[in-house]
Scaffold this active site. Structure first.
Site, PDB file in Angstrom:
ATOM      1  N   LYS A  11      -6.466 -12.354  -7.412  1.00 30.00           N
ATOM      2  CA  LYS A  11      -7.695 -12.513  -6.655  1.00 30.00           C
ATOM      3  C   LYS A  11      -8.757 -11.560  -7.205  1.00 30.00           C
ATOM      4  CE  LYS A  11      -8.389 -11.579  -2.046  1.00 30.00           C
ATOM      5  NZ  LYS A  11      -8.218 -11.592  -0.587  1.00 30.00           N
ATOM      6  N   LYS A  40     -12.021  -5.322  -6.393  1.00 29.02           N
ATOM      7  CA  LYS A  40     -12.626  -4.114  -6.948  1.00 29.02           C
ATOM      8  C   LYS A  40     -11.642  -3.332  -7.800  1.00 29.02           C
ATOM      9  CE  LYS A  40     -11.443  -1.096  -3.093  1.00 29.02           C
ATOM     10  NZ  LYS A  40     -10.521  -1.773  -2.273  1.00 29.02           N
ATOM     11  N   LYS A  84       0.826  -1.210   0.000  1.00 24.59           N
ATOM     12  CA  LYS A  84       0.000   0.000   0.000  1.00 24.59           C
ATOM     13  C   LYS A  84       0.851   1.246   0.000  1.00 24.59           C
ATOM     14  CE  LYS A  84      -4.471  -1.596   1.551  1.00 24.59           C
ATOM     15  NZ  LYS A  84      -5.634  -1.389   2.415  1.00 24.59           N
TER      16      LYS A  84
END
Ligand code: TRP
Length: 332
Positions: free
Chosen positions: A196, A199, A114
């Site tokens: 995976k 969104k 991140k």
């Protein structure tokens, strides 16, 4: 006496819930309702480690709760709550930051990912996030924490922090086990079957509230494989896209891979892909309709999250009082 084992998990309302959340997590939670004493929450406090649009965050948090219920999580049998409604999370989160090492937090893969993605906003909360997650968990003294592969590292850290705290102050926290369910699909992106479903890859992602036409379009465009075999056969290494579609179909219909191969023998992908799309559309239809109905009933939704927060606070407070006492904070 309630002797049931305690289970707890949460999902961040930072994106709309999708098929991976349902088949990989929520559906399993529903199946375990009677077996465990369950706590499931919307991890809204975690979402602000990256910037959120306030209106979207509010909508998604309520929608997530409505979807939990619509997916079959009975609020009478599961404690469903919004993380920020239970102030003990923030309080224990601070305490546990003081028992989590800089080095440990620096090694977290999610932090590294991140911070690489949001270079302009590498804030303290993003760094300390695992301490808050440890607090989320340890407040409820759970036996099990069902999480996906990507959260295993945070669960390990939670155990280390709990053990560190216990070794100084005695048995304050139960040491939870990560719970990786045997059944339950790991749903991959429809157009990038090595990632995976998420969104951040919207064309390969089926959202629970999505319109049937959009779902069908995404399935028709799903990646199958680059060979010319055009045959529905379970071979995850050679045909990851087909294997993913088969695993979705299997999770929904209960058919085994052999049964699916037999059902679509000689059909080719042209028939198989829309068939999986139909199965998903029919599975999600009642969920979407029920969630829409619940969302319109603001008073009901509010009664659920208020009761959930009250129950959760009661349990969380017992743990927090014990912690404060051990630390030497003066009781009020
Ligand atoms: N960190 C989890 C995620 O991003 C969400 C989460 C927050 C969680 N607190 C938790 C999961 C406690 C399980 C238990 O997916």
């Amino acid at each position: 006496m309630d002797e049931k084992k305690v289970m707890l998990s949460g999902i961040q309302p930072s994106g709309d819930l999708h098929l991976g959340n349902y088949l990989g997590a929520i559906k399993n939670w529903v199946a375990r309702t009677d077996e465990f004493d369950n706590y499931y929450f919307m991890a809204d406090m975690h979402t602000i480690t990256v910037r959120q649009n306030p209106a979207d965050l509010r909508r998604r948090t309520l929608e997530q709760l409505a979807l939990y219920i619509a997916c079959g999580l009975d609020p009478e049998k599961n404690t469903l709550f919004i993380q920020s409604h239970v102030h003990q999370h923030a309080e224990l989160g601070w305490v546990l930051q003081c028992y989590t090492m800089f080095g440990e937090l620096s090694r977290m893969t999610q932090f590294k990912d991140k911070s690489a993605k949001h270079k302009e906003n590498i804030n303290g909360g993003l760094f300390a996030y695992p301490s808050l997650m440890a607090a989320d968990i340890l407040l409820y003294q759970p036996d099990f924490v069902p999480v996906g592969e990507d959260q295993k590292q945070h669960c390990e850290l939670t155990r280390d922090v709990a053990q560190r705290f216990n070794s100084v102050y005695g048995d304050v926290f139960k040491i939870p086990e990560p719970y990786i369910p045997k059944a339950g699909a790991r749903v991959m992106s429809l157009n990038a079957p090595d990632s995976k479903m998420s969104k951040s890859l919207p064309e390969g992602c089926i959202f629970l509230m999505e319109k049937p036409e959009d779902i069908q379009r995404k399935f028709k465009r799903a990646i199958t494989d680059s060979d010319t075999e055009n045959c529905v056969r379970y071979d995850p290494a050679a045909k990851p896209g087909v294997a993913n579609l088969m695993s979705i179909y299997s999770a929904i219909t209960g058919s085994t891979y052999e049964q699916i191969e037999a059902e679509f023998a000689g059909c080719g992908y042209g028939k198989f892909k829309p068939a999986v799309g139909d199965a998903v559309v029919e599975c999600l239809r009642p969920i979407r309709e029920e969630a829409t109905r619940i969302l319109a009933d603001k008073a009901y939704l509010e009664s659920v999250y208020k009761a959930g927060a009250e129950k959760a606070s009661y349990v969380a407070n017992k743990t927090l009082r014990k912690v404060y006492k051990k630390l030497g904070f003066v009781a009020r």
